[in-house]
Design a protein around this motif. Structure first.
Motif, mmCIF file in Angstrom:
data_model
loop_
_atom_site.group_PDB
_atom_site.id
_atom_site.type_symbol
_atom_site.label_atom_id
_atom_site.label_comp_id
_atom_site.label_asym_id
_atom_site.label_seq_id
_atom_site.Cartn_x
_atom_site.Cartn_y
_atom_site.Cartn_z
ATOM 1 N N PRO A 267 -2.410 -9.360 1.789
ATOM 2 C CA PRO A 267 -2.812 -9.332 3.204
ATOM 3 C C PRO A 267 -4.299 -9.624 3.371
ATOM 4 O O PRO A 267 -5.101 -9.264 2.505
ATOM 5 N N THR B 111 1.330 -7.489 6.661
ATOM 6 C CA THR B 111 2.094 -6.669 5.698
ATOM 7 C C THR B 111 3.075 -7.543 4.923
ATOM 8 O O THR B 111 3.488 -7.192 3.830
ATOM 9 N N THR C 150 -1.188 -2.627 10.877
ATOM 10 C CA THR C 150 -2.045 -3.524 10.101
ATOM 11 C C THR C 150 -1.384 -4.891 10.113
ATOM 12 O O THR C 150 -0.165 -5.004 10.264
ATOM 13 N N TRP D 91 8.934 -6.414 3.842
ATOM 14 C CA TRP D 91 8.251 -6.832 5.077
ATOM 15 C C TRP D 91 8.552 -8.294 5.317
ATOM 16 O O TRP D 91 8.854 -9.030 4.375
ATOM 17 N N TRP E 11 -7.208 -3.540 5.588
ATOM 18 C CA TRP E 11 -6.540 -2.767 4.542
ATOM 19 C C TRP E 11 -6.655 -1.261 4.840
ATOM 20 O O TRP E 11 -6.065 -0.454 4.151
ATOM 21 N N ARG F 199 -0.256 -0.577 4.436
ATOM 22 C CA ARG F 199 0.604 -1.515 5.182
ATOM 23 C C ARG F 199 1.397 -0.670 6.163
ATOM 24 O O ARG F 199 2.235 0.142 5.750
#
Ligand SMILES: [Fe+2]
Ligand SMILES: [Zn+2]
Length: 389
Positions: free
Chosen positions: A200, A195, A192, A249, A332, A281
């Motif tokens: 996001p 993150t 994704t 992240w 998501w 994530r």
């Protein structure tokens, strides 16, 4: 259907006075509260109640005449399901909640599709498009004029384009303008995006404008929610690992940025009110080293992550993008990736924020009045149709 006002009101006393819906308390244009909460007496009580077909009038002990639509009272009653005589009141037809559909593995021919001219010209088609994205996690848009301008208008039909340190609407051919694997022609494993952001981006749209002098570059999509559900059924303790351990992240590839979210976030985020997963994530490129866990916690987490990764690999859906067909997906929920390619490829696209996408979907689905009557309504969760996440 008419409701009995008395049990509803008895049940919502503490917030009902403050949230009077009359034009002196809620500004009719801004819809903001303009009453002074702190000048309402702490022990305010109801003196009398009148009701008409769709409005309830309450005379309060501080002499304020309160006005409340039935729909509002119903939406804001705490624990209403336990009140005698109100159990059978259904949500209106428009509000029947459809569960999300898990995406079947592989078959792009079964994919949801809409047409550019339809979504650009009719709100009903826009509603269908956004509903496909919400229900199935992605959708193709066909017959898009093959140029960046039309693609940008398409995204902006939903909401404004999200800006990031990479820019807003992007249009690039594979080179290393930005130092990120996404900007090369290498294989890109399922992940994704964003993150590393506190929030996001929710939607991402890709439009392949041209691919010449080469081949490859197929796009990968995986329904991360369906894979998570499989993980939960196979090994609930592995699922719990990915919920319970928050990870750091980062995005640090360009000299002038090192972006990290304000709080570490788990792979699976569970909604605090709806008790359902609402955000994934998963990005092995951007996961930073975690320090606050023991050696045995680490071993268990990596075992769980490895298991999830194995499930993901069994649920891959590959598509070959063509100029004129844009792909949009829910970042998501859906993981995406890309096969290695040769030749020259020009792609364009952009992100849309969660809040702006959901606002658009909600208003198209329910209409403004119903949405406003249900502000803050977390009643009846997790089946409350007004709570879109
Ligand atoms: Fe990506
Ligand atoms: Zn009022």
């Amino acid at each position: 259907m008419k409701l009995e006002a008395r049990p509803l009101i008895d049940n919502v006393m503490p917030t009902t006075r403050e949230n009077c819906q009359c034009p002196k308390c809620i500004h009719p244009d801004t819809m903001q509260r303009i009453s002074d909460t702190f000048s309402i007496p702490q022990e305010v009580e109801i003196e009398s109640i009148e009701h008409s077909d769709n409005m309830v009038e309450i005379k309060w002990s501080d002499n304020h005449m309160g006005l409340y639509p039935y729909a509002w009272l119903y939406a804001h009653s705490q624990g209403i399901s336990s009140i005698e005589g109100t159990k059978s009141v259904p949500y209106p037809q428009s509000a029947q909640r459809r569960p999300r559909q898990f995406t079947p593995v592989v078959d792009p021919d079964q994919s949801p599709r809409v047409k550019y001219d339809d979504v650009m010209s009719a709100d009903e088609s826009l509603h269908i498009w956004l509903s496909h994205i919400w229900d199935q996690g992605f959708c193709f848009v066909d017959d898009v004029p093959i140029n960046p301008e039309a693609t940008q208008y398409l995204i902006e039909r939903i909401a404004f384009i999200r800006n990031t340190h990479y820019g807003g609407f992007w249009d690039f051919t594979a080179d290393l303008t930005f130092k990120d694997t996404a900007y090369t022609n290498e294989f890109l494993g399922a992940h994704t995006d964003n993150t590393y952001f506190t929030d996001p981006a929710r939607l991402q749209l890709f439009h392949l404008l041209s691919h010449t002098e080469g081949s490859g570059g197929e796009n990968l999509l995986i329904d991360g929610f369906a894979a998570a559900e499989q993980l939960r059924l196979e090994r609930p303790e592995h699922y719990a690992q990915l919920v319970n351990h928050r990870q750091p992240w980062h995005a640090s590839g360009n000299e002038d940025t090192c972006i990290q979210p304000s709080a570490m976030s788990p792979v699976f985020s569970i909604h605090p009110d709806m008790n359902t997963m609402y955000q994934i994530r998963w990005n092995n490129y951007d996961r930073a080293p975690k320090t606050n866990w023991s050696a045995s916690e680490q071993t268990t987490w990596y075992r769980a992550a490895r298991h999830y990764n194995e499930i993901l690999q069994t649920r891959e859906m590959w598509t070959k993008l063509k100029p004129g067909s844009a792909l949009i997906f829910d970042n998501w929920r859906m993981l995406h990736g890309r096969a290695q390619f040769t030749g020259k490829r020009r792609m364009c696209g952009g992100y849309v924020n969660n809040d702006d996408y959901i606002s658009r979907l909600r208003l198209l689905k329910f209409g403004r009045k119903e949405v406003l009557d249900n502000l803050g309504n977390v009643r009846g969760n997790p089946l409350n149709p007004y709570w879109y996440i």
